[in-house]
Design a protein around this motif. Sequence first.
Motif: not given
Length: 356
Positions: A117, A106, A149, A95-96, A133, A98-100, A113, A102-103
């Motif tokens: 974030v 999510t 996070r 995950l990027t 990443r 941002a995705q990390n 999100t 947002a986890f």
Amino acid sequence: MGISVRDLVKIYGQSTVIKGISFDVADGEFVTLLGPSGCGKTTTLRGIAGLDTIDGGEIRINDQVVSNASSGVFVPPHERNLGMVFQSYAVWPHLTVAQNVAFPLTVRGVRDTAEAVQWALDIVGMNHLAARRPSELSGGQQQRVALARAIVGKPQVLLFDEPLSNLDARLRDRTRAEISRIQRELRVPAIYVTHDQTEALSMSDRIIVMNAGLTMQDGTPAQIYHEPVNRFVADFIGNANFLNVQRHGTTWTLPDGTPLLVNAEAKQLDKEPVVALLRPEAIQLDAREPGQAITGLNRLTGTVVSSIFLGQHIEHLIRVAGTELRAFSRELLEAGDTITLSFHANDCRVLIDDTN
Ligand SMILES: Nc1ncnc2c1ncn2[C@@H]1O[C@H](COP(=O)(O)OP(=O)(O)OP(=O)(O)O)[C@@H](O)[C@H]1O
Ligand SMILES: [Mg+2]
């Protein structure tokens, strides 16, 4: 409000690793659990996080019972609204950034999100790296992703388990300051686990010193440093000289009979073996012969054993009345030289020798 831990007990197989610990962390307070490896710091934190059940006692978060061994109440971790950062960053490699971050949102089913974030990444100064990443980040940057996070869900409690131990010294200093700042901004209770005494002294409102599943002392950094309740605590924090002292009614001596003025205000000194704590920085070194007596000041003559240059000061070992004392000064001394040591009675604190 805050966190309340009452009579916490944790048993693994045959061994009781937490033996009845109680403490409170007020809203906005930063409390550190400090102690040697295996004393139960992580186990205590896991109990609070709900990653483990407990075998005795009760844990409350903001007045809500989240774990109670007698009634069987157990609120799962994702319902405790915690932000956690562990020693291993545990960021997802696929995950990027941002995705990390947002986890946690999510998995709770939050759709939008982006704003949260961005807020969390702003706080740790990582917004410009949101699309990367983890493999494209340094260790310190990954650590800050883990921090972002942890705070993205606006947790009501922050828990840290040795979050800085993988960072180099300078990055550790920076991240340490950042964690303190973030915690103050969020005004939530925080529990921080470390066995680094500098970290504990510099970051904490209160320090809880643990040993073998028990609380040894719960106090401010200054209390823990200057008024340790026993030898274990004194030895664990800072540099310490220990003097074997003997009591004769109201006076005290070293084993060879040298009289010593001490601070013997601590409680329960009658019932247990004692030792006197004298921090190296409390000792003044003086090449001159002892002059006039000053009230409350001990003046002893010693012989220099060794003198080592350590940068910010020079550390000496000095043989005095049958023991060796560590002392600091800014000048090198010659081994074999005779020297006068002086220290105030207040700085020579008699305490319980729990190692005896
Ligand atoms: N899952 C487990 N099963 C059995 N024993 C465990 C388990 N987890 C921890 N222990 C034991 O409980 C005791 C406390 O462990 P804990 O991990 O809480 O120590 P710690 O204070 O965090 O130490 P460190 O500073 O090394 O991280 C240790 O004796 C450990 O071996
Ligand atoms: Mg641990």
